[in-house]
Motif scaffolding. Structure first.
Motif, PDB file in Angstrom:
ATOM      1  N   VAL A   1     -15.697 -13.529 -39.320  1.00  0.00           N
ATOM      2  CA  VAL A   1     -15.107 -13.628 -40.658  1.00  0.00           C
ATOM      3  C   VAL A   1     -13.611 -13.372 -40.603  1.00  0.00           C
ATOM      4  O   VAL A   1     -13.093 -12.747 -39.673  1.00  0.00           O
ATOM      5  CB  VAL A   1     -15.740 -12.629 -41.663  1.00  0.00           C
ATOM      6  N   GLU A   2     -12.948 -13.854 -41.627  1.00  0.00           N
ATOM      7  CA  GLU A   2     -11.537 -13.516 -41.865  1.00  0.00           C
ATOM      8  C   GLU A   2     -11.496 -12.677 -43.139  1.00  0.00           C
ATOM      9  O   GLU A   2     -11.882 -13.136 -44.210  1.00  0.00           O
ATOM     10  CB  GLU A   2     -10.705 -14.787 -42.049  1.00  0.00           C
TER      11      GLU A   2
ATOM     12  N   ARG B   1      -8.299 -17.017 -39.021  1.00  0.00           N
ATOM     13  CA  ARG B   1      -8.080 -15.841 -38.186  1.00  0.00           C
ATOM     14  C   ARG B   1      -9.340 -14.991 -38.196  1.00  0.00           C
ATOM     15  O   ARG B   1      -9.747 -14.510 -39.255  1.00  0.00           O
ATOM     16  CB  ARG B   1      -6.919 -14.984 -38.710  1.00  0.00           C
ATOM     17  N   ILE B   2      -9.941 -14.786 -37.047  1.00  0.00           N
ATOM     18  CA  ILE B   2     -11.080 -13.866 -36.977  1.00  0.00           C
ATOM     19  C   ILE B   2     -10.504 -12.451 -36.994  1.00  0.00           C
ATOM     20  O   ILE B   2      -9.793 -12.047 -36.072  1.00  0.00           O
ATOM     21  CB  ILE B   2     -11.909 -14.078 -35.697  1.00  0.00           C
ATOM     22  N   THR B   3     -10.784 -11.719 -38.070  1.00  0.00           N
ATOM     23  CA  THR B   3     -10.304 -10.341 -38.157  1.00  0.00           C
ATOM     24  C   THR B   3     -11.432  -9.340 -37.948  1.00  0.00           C
ATOM     25  O   THR B   3     -11.169  -8.181 -37.617  1.00  0.00           O
ATOM     26  CB  THR B   3      -9.662 -10.070 -39.530  1.00  0.00           C
ATOM     27  N   ALA B   4     -12.682  -9.768 -38.129  1.00  0.00           N
ATOM     28  CA  ALA B   4     -13.791  -8.822 -38.024  1.00  0.00           C
ATOM     29  C   ALA B   4     -15.092  -9.549 -37.725  1.00  0.00           C
ATOM     30  O   ALA B   4     -15.212 -10.763 -37.930  1.00  0.00           O
ATOM     31  CB  ALA B   4     -13.936  -8.013 -39.316  1.00  0.00           C
TER      32      ALA B   4
ATOM     33  N   GLN C   1      -6.486  -7.162 -32.707  1.00  0.00           N
ATOM     34  CA  GLN C   1      -5.594  -8.292 -32.915  1.00  0.00           C
ATOM     35  C   GLN C   1      -6.409  -9.470 -33.442  1.00  0.00           C
ATOM     36  O   GLN C   1      -7.355  -9.901 -32.784  1.00  0.00           O
ATOM     37  CB  GLN C   1      -4.897  -8.701 -31.599  1.00  0.00           C
ATOM     38  N   PRO C   2      -6.093  -9.988 -34.648  1.00  0.00           N
ATOM     39  CA  PRO C   2      -6.825 -11.161 -35.155  1.00  0.00           C
ATOM     40  C   PRO C   2      -6.784 -12.314 -34.161  1.00  0.00           C
ATOM     41  O   PRO C   2      -5.805 -12.482 -33.419  1.00  0.00           O
ATOM     42  CB  PRO C   2      -6.073 -11.504 -36.445  1.00  0.00           C
TER      43      PRO C   2
END
Length: 843
Positions: free
Chosen positions: A692-693, A771-774, A807-808
């Motif tokens: 997810v972003e 952007r994959i943040t998590a 880091q995303p």
């Protein structure tokens, strides 16, 4: 200069050899031998004393004896812990650290004891030291992450990322200083940001206090990094303990603070400000214009607050605070008595109850419905000491609220507007883009609102208390705090829900007046668990299936052996769930089963006994295992040894969304205690996740951006307390973009040890660019091969968790992302990178 000719130029002093001491050597040798013999005999206390003597007299044995000494220390302190000799336990650790001050294992173990005892600051210090000595030490790292959530709560990151809030505070402080407030005290300074704002605005003297040791040390680092450690005096103490001139040289002209919680007064701001006005602040301003420039007077930022409330309907709030089902896993709950959460507000203070809990209404699963318009509950002027002192003795205020939408009354939701000065304010309302949650005052009984609600507002013990006390129907006031019984069987509200109407009617048929006195408090998560219908239905099916299979096995053995089956022989089921659980009773209701429950609280045991009687379960088919166990080391051992367990129920997932600590070790022990054909419930856990972003998760996990906060360098210091796993997450309402489908990430097989692994590489295809943040994750809990429950279901009592990437990771649609998933002592960690993987058709 000393006479250089006193010694030959190239001469060397001969080194004296230490004289051997035969008696000392004999003592060391005999003590070492005694220590090893005591260790063999499991006499850990005596062994520890012998090792101390040996290592103090002969330090050269440290390397040789380190592992044995550690083992002895840990075993002896376990014994001390079990008998409550806490001071002796910590004395042993202190003695051990004098010998091995740089031993990361001992430091980490002492930190674990400190954390369990509630000394979180001290525990964090030990974990931090252990990590400095060995950065790759996984136990210390995981412990530090766990304690970091307690020491630096996630709202610190949210507030520092809330640029609007920060600017408003800075502007209010700047105006106050420029108007003549030259001496400033920052109460509850946290990172020190408000004190630094005052100094930057030109205040001549700035003082600050902070009770938390961790935050105090953090603030000291921040002040030093910003060149203000010499110009701001920070004290590690409560403001209530401060005195003039002992702690600060004279009274100040400005107090700045944000010691408020979601219910405004929960962090003690009233008591702090009353003390400040009497002992630390110059007298308040007199005159019509409160904010006029005037020397030798004191003031507070924020200047005051207005509290708002609203009646709401919410199934999510309801299921966490009261029983919403009449049957749990085929058990009738009619005899349970009153079950509710420990959150309940009354006008009379009750130490056993919390007056409110907190929720972010904008993220509430299933949402909420407003039943009334927002109303003003209270106004408070922080610059009026008489008003502060009179708050607790204010008369109870009754407010009549017209119902704007009919619905079930589940709670009063409360928020406030913080008035920084005459021009600027901050709102914590549910519609605001804010870091704040709202205070929730739940209702424990069913009430349908259709006309008018009467609410009482009071502050008896400097807590804000809002009570839903009555409804109006046909011009008559009907109290909500009166329980229905045979003398009060009139339905208080007109209810369009036939099922709820029937429940109310059944409540009126009670003839046992004493029954209404039976009540028990459960944690909010335990109430939600009771209301989780799918969970109990699945367990019911799996237990029934297992018992049937075991009966068939017995019958087959009977036919083969020719022996008659002993009908008195029972299947034994052990439930070691944390907290309140009905699973043992559900097992006993299957017939031919003796169940052991791990419920500890006497009042909760009484609930299970009443339910057993009312559901025709023989009294001797339910037993409370922990009543017979003096320490938890024997938790999974049988009290009677003649038969192994048919089923052992393990509590595998914490409410916060993490795997329970030492789960795999417990499963390993449980497998050894099962009869042939028996089973552990659950048999397997499958971890699922998704890419997810989410900017929200980033903001809640660390201070974001390269720019200093209001020009101050704070992020590098507080971000030391960033943790990689975000817990208590409601993924269904999380603001995020899904960048992939859900994927299977990991499998924990509790029935088959050979099927397990410690790390796994998984490839997940990005379905969207971003952007994959998590990576949020949850669990499918398989009770057997066919029956499972999910921690991501709509009525789950579990929350979810998410790994937040440091880091995303930029991806395009169609990219393959390689996730490395690791399990270490029940702790899951993940890393991600874009993989050059072949297309699916080429695999």
């Amino acid at each position: 200069m000393p006479n250089a000719s006193a010694r030959p130029k190239n001469g060397r002093r001969s080194r004296r050899r230490r004289r051997e001491d035969p008696a000392r050597n004999e003592l060391v040798s005999s003590s070492l031998e005694s220590a090893q013999q005591c260790l063999f005999n499991q006499d850990y206390g005596t062994a520890f004393v012998h090792y101390l003597l040996v290592l103090n007299l002969a330090p050269m044995f440290k390397d040789f004896a380190k592992d044995s000494f550690r083992f002895t220390l840990f075993k002896w302190t376990e014994e001390l812990d079990s008998v409550g000799r806490i001071q002796d336990l910590f004395d042993c650790y202190e003695q051990a650290l004098e010998l091995f001050p740089a031993d990361e294992v001992i430091l980490n173990s002492m930190g674990e004891h400190l954390f369990r005892m509630g000394f979180r600051d001290e525990a964090a210090g030990h974990f931090h030291k252990a990590l400095k000595l060995r950065p790759d030490y996984p136990e210390a790292r995981e412990n530090f992450y766990r304690v970091a959530n307690w020491l630096v709560e996630r709202w610190h990151f949210l507030m520092l990322n809330d640029h609007g809030r920060n600017r408003k505070y800075q502007q209010a402080i700047q105006k106050a200083v420029q108007s003549g407030c030259n001496t400033v005290l920052d109460i509850g300074t946290g990172t020190g940001i408000l004190g630094m704002c005052a100094k930057k605005a030109g205040a001549a003297e700035v003082y600050a206090c902070e009770l938390s040791k961790t935050m105090y040390e953090l603030a000291c680092e921040v002040l030093a990094a910003n060149g203000m450690d010499g110009s701001i005096k920070i004290l590690h103490m409560k403001s209530l303990e401060m005195e003039v001139p002992k702690d600060i040289p004279h009274k100040v002209s400005l107090v700045v603070t944000e010691t408020v919680d979601a219910g405004l007064f929960g962090e003690g701001i009233i008591e702090s400000l009353i003390h400040a006005w009497h002992h630390l602040l110059l007298p308040p301003q007199r005159g019509e214009n409160e904010f006029q420039e005037q020397s030798a007077t004191g003031r507070v930022i924020p200047a005051g607050a207005t509290v708002f409330g609203m009646a709401v309907e919410s199934a999510e709030i309801r299921r966490h605070h009261r029983l919403c089902v009449s049957e749990v896993g085929s058990l009738s709950m009619s005899a349970a008595g009153e079950l509710h959460s420990p959150v309940s507000c009354s006008s009379e203070p009750d130490d056993s109850m919390e007056p409110y809990t907190t929720e972010r209404l904008s993220r509430l699963p299933g949402g909420y419905k407003s039943l009334t318009e927002p109303f003003t509950a209270l106004d408070i002027d922080f610059n009026n000491v008489q008003e502060l002192e009179g708050l607790s003795s204010r008369e109870v205020r009754r407010i009549h609220l017209p119902v704007t939408q009919e619905g079930e009354l589940d709670a009063l939701a409360v928020w406030f507007q913080l008035h920084l000065d005459e021009e600027s304010s901050l709102s914590t309302g549910p519609q605001e883009d804010t870091c704040w949650e709202q205070a929730i005052y739940p209702v424990h009984n069913f009430y349908w609102l259709s006309n008018e609600l009467i609410v009482e507002v009071s502050c008896r013990d400097a807590y804000l208390r809002l009570c839903s006390v009555a409804v109006l129907r046909d011009g008559r006031e009907i109290r909500l705090d009166k329980r229905l019984d045979s003398q009060h069987c009139e339905n208080p509200v007109s209810n369009p829900n036939p099922e709820a109407e029937l429940c109310s009617a059944l409540a009126c048929l009670k003839t046992d007046q004493n029954q209404t006195k039976d009540y028990s408090m459960l944690e909010c998560s335990e109430m939600a668990l009771l209301n989780n219908h799918d969970y109990h239905k699945s367990f019911c099916s799996a237990l029934t299936k297992l018992i049937s299979q075991l009966k068939v096995k017995w019958q087959n053995q009977e036919r083969r052996s020719g022996d008659q089956l002993d009908c008195s022989d029972l299947f034994y089921v052990l439930d070691v769930s944390e907290g309140f659980s009905l699973l043992s009773l559900i097992a006993a209701s299957r017939g031919h089963v003796k169940a052991y429950s791990s419920v500890e609280k006497k009042k909760q045991q009484e609930v299970l006994k009443r339910l057993a009687r009312s559901n025709n379960i023989p009294e001797d088919h339910l037993e409370f295992w922990l009543n017979h166990v003096e320490d938890e080391q024997g938790m999974l051992q049988r009290p009677s040894r003649e038969k192994l367990w048919s089923a052992i129920i393990l509590d595998c997932v914490e409410t916060c969304g993490l795997i329970r600590q030492k789960l795999m070790e417990k499963a390993s022990l449980a497998r050894c205690l099962l009869e042939e054909g028996g089973s552990i419930f659950p048999a397997k856990i499958v971890v699922h996740g998704m890419l997810v972003e989410s900017d929200t998760l980033l903001l809640e996990s660390a201070v974001q951006g390269q720019e200093p906060t209001l020009g101050f360098n704070i992020a590098p210091f507080i971000n030391q307390f960033t943790v990689p796993v975000h817990v208590f997450l409601d993924f269904s309402t999380l603001e995020c973009r899904h960048l992939s489908e859900s994927a299977e990430l990991f499998v924990l097989d509790l029935m088959n040890a050979t099927a397990n692994y410690t790390d796994r590489e998984v490839k997940v295809r990005a379905t969207s660019g971003g952007r994959i943040t998590a990576i949020p994750f949850w669990y499918h809990i398989y009770l057997d091969q066919d029956i499972s429950v999910s921690t991501f279901s709509q009525n789950s009592h579990w929350k979810q968790a998410a790994v937040v990437l440091q880091q995303p990771l930029e991806v395009q649609a169609g990219d393959w992302v390689c996730l490395t998933v690791k399990l270490h002592k029940s702790t899951i960690s993940m890393t991600a990178h874009v993989a050059n993987a072949p297309r699916p058709m080429e695999q």
